[in-house]
Design a protein around this motif. Structure first.
Motif, PDB file in Angstrom:
ATOM      1  N   ARG A  79      40.464  47.788  65.322  1.00 51.04           N
ATOM      2  CA  ARG A  79      40.838  48.882  66.215  1.00 51.04           C
ATOM      3  C   ARG A  79      42.263  48.640  66.697  1.00 51.04           C
ATOM      4  NH1 ARG A  79      37.359  50.232  71.618  1.00 51.04           N
ATOM      5  NH2 ARG A  79      37.738  52.449  71.663  1.00 51.04           N
ATOM      6  N   ILE A 118      42.058  57.424  74.217  1.00 50.74           N
ATOM      7  CA  ILE A 118      42.621  56.563  73.167  1.00 50.74           C
ATOM      8  C   ILE A 118      43.788  57.272  72.486  1.00 50.74           C
ATOM      9  CG2 ILE A 118      42.098  55.222  71.089  1.00 50.74           C
ATOM     10  CD1 ILE A 118      39.135  55.417  71.861  1.00 50.74           C
ATOM     11  N   TYR A 126      40.709  53.216  63.796  1.00 55.02           N
ATOM     12  CA  TYR A 126      39.523  52.496  64.268  1.00 55.02           C
ATOM     13  C   TYR A 126      38.606  52.424  63.053  1.00 55.02           C
ATOM     14  CZ  TYR A 126      35.948  51.142  67.738  1.00 55.02           C
ATOM     15  OH  TYR A 126      35.010  50.476  68.480  1.00 55.02           O
ATOM     16  N   HIS A 129      32.476  51.526  62.295  1.00 60.45           N
ATOM     17  CA  HIS A 129      31.738  50.717  63.269  1.00 60.45           C
ATOM     18  C   HIS A 129      30.545  51.537  63.795  1.00 60.45           C
ATOM     19  CE1 HIS A 129      34.369  53.332  65.611  1.00 60.45           C
ATOM     20  NE2 HIS A 129      33.445  53.262  66.561  1.00 60.45           N
ATOM     21  N   ASP A 131      28.644  52.533  67.498  1.00 61.10           N
ATOM     22  CA  ASP A 131      28.989  52.535  68.917  1.00 61.10           C
ATOM     23  C   ASP A 131      27.963  51.769  69.751  1.00 61.10           C
ATOM     24  OD1 ASP A 131      31.308  53.862  68.484  1.00 61.10           O
ATOM     25  OD2 ASP A 131      30.664  55.779  69.317  1.00 61.10           O
ATOM     26  N   THR A 161      37.832  61.780  62.105  1.00 61.80           N
ATOM     27  CA  THR A 161      36.662  60.958  62.414  1.00 61.80           C
ATOM     28  C   THR A 161      35.750  61.065  61.199  1.00 61.80           C
ATOM     29  OG1 THR A 161      36.915  61.615  64.729  1.00 61.80           O
ATOM     30  CG2 THR A 161      34.829  60.564  64.105  1.00 61.80           C
ATOM     31  N   HIS A 195      30.712  55.114  61.690  1.00 58.43           N
ATOM     32  CA  HIS A 195      31.847  56.056  61.710  1.00 58.43           C
ATOM     33  C   HIS A 195      33.138  55.322  62.032  1.00 58.43           C
ATOM     34  CE1 HIS A 195      30.692  55.523  65.860  1.00 58.43           C
ATOM     35  NE2 HIS A 195      31.946  55.840  66.187  1.00 58.43           N
ATOM     36  N   GLY A 197      37.729  56.095  62.893  1.00 60.71           N
ATOM     37  CA  GLY A 197      38.860  57.009  63.055  1.00 60.71           C
ATOM     38  C   GLY A 197      39.881  56.629  61.994  1.00 60.71           C
ATOM     39  N   ILE A 207      42.468  61.087  71.841  1.00 62.53           N
ATOM     40  CA  ILE A 207      41.069  61.496  72.050  1.00 62.53           C
ATOM     41  C   ILE A 207      40.584  60.960  73.397  1.00 62.53           C
ATOM     42  CG2 ILE A 207      40.420  61.560  69.601  1.00 62.53           C
ATOM     43  CD1 ILE A 207      39.009  58.858  70.019  1.00 62.53           C
ATOM     44  N   THR A 209      36.832  59.596  74.776  1.00 66.46           N
ATOM     45  CA  THR A 209      35.446  59.335  74.378  1.00 66.46           C
ATOM     46  C   THR A 209      34.581  59.126  75.613  1.00 66.46           C
ATOM     47  OG1 THR A 209      36.216  58.256  72.345  1.00 66.46           O
ATOM     48  CG2 THR A 209      33.968  57.814  73.004  1.00 66.46           C
TER      49      THR A 209
HETATM   50  O1  LIG Z   1      39.027  57.963  66.693  1.00 64.85           O
HETATM   51  C1  LIG Z   1      37.993  58.521  66.326  1.00 64.85           C
HETATM   52  O2  LIG Z   1      38.024  59.569  65.704  1.00 64.85           O
HETATM   53  C2  LIG Z   1      36.672  57.878  66.599  1.00 64.85           C
HETATM   54  C3  LIG Z   1      36.647  57.098  67.876  1.00 64.85           C
HETATM   55  C4  LIG Z   1      35.438  56.253  68.036  1.00 64.85           C
HETATM   56  O3  LIG Z   1      34.738  55.988  67.114  1.00 64.85           O
HETATM   57  C5  LIG Z   1      35.070  55.726  69.360  1.00 64.85           C
HETATM   58  O4  LIG Z   1      35.825  55.944  70.323  1.00 64.85           O
HETATM   59  O5  LIG Z   1      34.023  55.086  69.463  1.00 64.85           O
END
Ligand SMILES: O=C(O)CCC(=O)C(=O)O
Ligand SMILES: [Fe+2]
Length: 218
Positions: A79, A118, A126, A129, A131, A161, A195, A197, A207, A209
């Motif tokens: 990340r 972020i 990213y 991974h 979550d 994503t 998933h 990024g 973004i 989250t």
């Molecule tokens: O950056 C993204 O599109 C995914 C972000 C992500 O997976 C997260 O914040 O847990």
């Protein structure tokens, strides 16, 4: 063979409880663009207006720190973005956004970790991974159950994503969101929410989250 089909089609409960193509919250009409049934992944449009996106970026700009991973807060090349938690910021727009997201998800806002903004610059990403926390982690006693990612900016190229096990990519668009769940009894379903990024190629990606936990945090 028949049994096999019946098994694979048997449904578990989703948290998200809307059918149809619109969600009306207290203050906004949201469009449902895409729905992947199980594991549930929904793409929503017009979740935030431009002013709300800009405000969240503004509030985070001076607080960005190199992102970390896992409950143990480790810096890693998994990340490479920078981020800011807005938990201690007292702002009307943050409250409004958290409330709106909670009403879409149908879980009280007390289950959510505070908004986490972020920022990805070109080349930053990213990697794939989950979550939710590993069962061996201390945080797993009140594990995450679903994720709401709000896109605060457009990205000129890259930054999608992606869900490699579903073959699904969501391209960022300002005001849009992707929401997904991993609170299934069948761990195989949860694992399908792997998933990431993707690296930003051109432009910048912002973004916010919101992760929800099984039990209240406050
Ligand atoms: O950056 C993204 O599109 C995914 C972000 C992500 O997976 C997260 O914040 O847990
Ligand atoms: Fe994630």
């Amino acid at each position: 063979m028949t049994t096999f089909i019946a098994d694979t089609l048997s449904k578990e409960q989703n948290l998200f409880n809307f059918t149809g193509n619109k969600i009306k919250t207290e203050d906004k009409k949201i469009d449902v663009l895409v729905k992947y049934e199980q594991p549930l992944v929904v793409v929503l449009d017009s979740v935030l207006d431009a002013e709300e996106c800009d405000r969240l970026i503004e509030l985070s700009k001076n607080r960005l720190e190199r992102s970390k991973i896992s409950a143990d807060k480790i810096v890693s090349d998994i990340r490479t973005s920078s981020g800011a938690f807005l938990t201690d910021v007292n702002d009307e727009i943050i409250k409004r956004v958290e409330k709106r997201v909670a009403s879409i998800v149908g879980i009280p806002v007390e289950h959510a970790e505070g908004l986490h903004v972020i920022n990805y610059k070109p080349g930053q990403e990213y990697k794939e991974h989950f979550d939710y926390f590993a069962e061996t982690s201390r945080a797993a006693s009140n594990n995450r159950i679903c994720t709401f990612v709000l896109y605060l900016s457009d990205v000129e190229d890259g930054g999608e994503t992606y869900f490699p096990k579903l073959g699904l990519k969501v391209f960022p668009k300002k005001g849009m969101a992707v929401y997904f769940e991993y609170f299934y009894n069948d761990q195989m379903l949860n694992e399908l929410t792997l998933h990431g990024g993707a690296p930003v190629v051109t432009g910048e990606k912002w973004i916010a989250t919101l992760w929800f936990r099984r039990k209240k945090l406050i």
